[in-house]
Design an enzyme around this catalytic site. Structure first.
Site, PDB file in Angstrom:
ATOM      1  CD  GLU A   7      -2.790  -1.206   2.428  1.00  0.00           C
ATOM      2  OE1 GLU A   7      -3.685  -0.346   2.532  1.00  0.00           O
ATOM      3  OE2 GLU A   7      -2.596  -2.074   3.286  1.00  0.00           O
ATOM      4  CB  SER A 134      -5.905  -1.396   0.422  1.00  0.00           C
ATOM      5  OG  SER A 134      -5.756  -0.209   1.148  1.00  0.00           O
ATOM      6  CE1 TYR A 204      -6.972   4.020  -1.213  1.00  0.00           C
ATOM      7  CE2 TYR A 204      -6.405   1.772  -1.795  1.00  0.00           C
ATOM      8  CZ  TYR A 204      -6.725   2.712  -0.847  1.00  0.00           C
ATOM      9  OH  TYR A 204      -6.816   2.360   0.472  1.00  0.00           O
ATOM     10  NE  ARG A 243     -12.912   2.304   5.005  1.00  0.00           N
ATOM     11  CZ  ARG A 243     -11.691   2.007   4.576  1.00  0.00           C
ATOM     12  NH1 ARG A 243     -10.731   2.910   4.628  1.00  0.00           N
ATOM     13  NH2 ARG A 243     -11.412   0.799   4.116  1.00  0.00           N
ATOM     14  CG  ASP A 245     -14.133  -1.422   4.997  1.00  0.00           C
ATOM     15  OD1 ASP A 245     -14.489  -0.230   5.071  1.00  0.00           O
ATOM     16  OD2 ASP A 245     -12.986  -1.762   4.655  1.00  0.00           O
ATOM     17  CD  GLU A 261     -10.581  -5.135   5.906  1.00  0.00           C
ATOM     18  OE1 GLU A 261      -9.440  -5.142   6.401  1.00  0.00           O
ATOM     19  OE2 GLU A 261     -10.811  -5.311   4.704  1.00  0.00           O
ATOM     20  CG  ASN A 263      -9.689  -0.572   7.037  1.00  0.00           C
ATOM     21  OD1 ASN A 263      -8.907  -1.261   6.419  1.00  0.00           O
ATOM     22  ND2 ASN A 263     -11.001  -0.665   6.863  1.00  0.00           N
ATOM     23  N   GLY A 267      -7.287   5.586   4.813  1.00  0.00           N
ATOM     24  CA  GLY A 267      -6.658   6.478   3.854  1.00  0.00           C
ATOM     25  C   GLY A 267      -7.033   7.937   4.048  1.00  0.00           C
TER      26      GLY A 267
END
Length: 308
Positions: A7, A134, A204, A243, A245, A261, A263, A267
């Site tokens: 990443e 990601s 991205y 964050r 998901d 999951e 994070n 980002g």
């Protein structure tokens, strides 16, 4: 920022955004550090008041850098050593959250070589690395797919790159995410990839995914996700921004909401979801960066009081 994980490009974009925002808001001593193996020497020379951690993946999101900074007694943003080590490991995350009632897909860790002998569960199922983010290395295995029956060792997939993988049932439905800032769940965003699923490129690359923010979902579903995201943030001990998901099988109502999951280093790029949700709450990018730093510095002040 930067580092050497898969990443790295995203981290460089996140770091650049943070550097620019701080300079625009009047911070004069902002030093970008593209992390390499000599990062401890670099930090010792800079002697920073605080490190803004814009790293993604290992070793910046798994507790390694956090442990280094703890040893050097340098305050830093986002989650600490233990939280980072647990949250990046999807199996450990389940072990923490599921007993507290956070709904996550059942799953099991499998040795990649066993996939060439037979499926670990009924298709469709998802295979993903245990400790990558990601959507790196994610494969959805279906009856109609071209991976083979059983999976062929010659088929390109995460089994060629990782010795162990997490297998989970594929949850049909919608892809959504919730950011938590401090101790507040911001809102729900639905992610609609133009093709395929929400993989690394879809995340991205501008134009490959439509963000619906706030998501067009029933109020009770949005609240369920926000409650689950905040519970996960608290149970794992996250700091700054996180964050979570989700997948939602909209044929099952609230029972169809599954957290996938958490994070701990979300980002901070122009396409990133946390800045987008912050804007929905009236928090601009620069203010978002400052709030993350302020929380980290407040935490350091509290520790100083505790230690006398």
């Amino acid at each position: 920022m930067g580092g050497w994980s898969s990443e790295r490009p995203v981290s460089l974009m996140s770091g650049e955004g943070v550097v620019n925002a701080l300079r625009e808001r009047g911070f004069v001593n902002v030093t970008p550090v593209d992390m390499d193996r000599n990062v401890a020497e670099v930090l010792a020379a800079i002697r920073p008041d605080i490190v803004f951690n814009a790293l993604h993946g290992t070793p910046g999101e798994d507790g390694t850098v956090q442990g280094l900074l703890d040893l050097m007694q340098i305050p830093y943003t986002h989650s600490g050593t233990t939280t980072s080590a647990v949250a990046i490991d999807k199996e450990l995350t389940k072990a923490v959250l599921v007993p507290h009632g956070v709904r996550m897909p059942r799953g099991k860790v499998v040795e990649s070589r066993t996939l060439y002998e037979g499926d670990p569960m009924a298709r469709p199922f998802v295979l993903k690395p245990v400790n990558e983010g990601s959507s790196v290395g994610v494969a959805i295995v279906t009856d109609e797919g071209n991976y083979g029956h059983p999976i062929s060792a010659k088929a390109e997939g995460p089994w060629q790159h990782f010795d162990r993988l997490l297998a989970e049932p594929f949850i049909r439905g919608r892809e959504l995410t919730v950011a938590v800032l401090g101790d507040e769940a911001l809102c729900v965003t639905e992610l609609k990839p133009k093709a395929g699923f929400y993989d690394f490129d879809a995340k991205y690359t501008d134009g490959l995914t439509e963000h619906v923010c706030p998501a067009d979902v029933p109020a009770n579903i949005a609240q369920e996700m926000m409650d689950m995201a905040l519970a996960a943030h608290r149970l794992l001990g996250c700091k700054g921004a996180s964050r979570s998901d989700f997948r939602w099988d909209d044929t099952q109502g609230e029972a169809g909401v599954y957290l996938l999951e958490v994070n701990t280093q979300p980002g901070m790029t122009p396409l990133s979801l946390v800045p987008e949700q912050a804007r929905q709450k009236g928090i601009g990018y620069g203010e978002l960066v400052e709030r993350i730093i302020a929380e980290a510095l407040a935490e350091k002040a509290l520790e100083d009081v505790r230690s006398g």
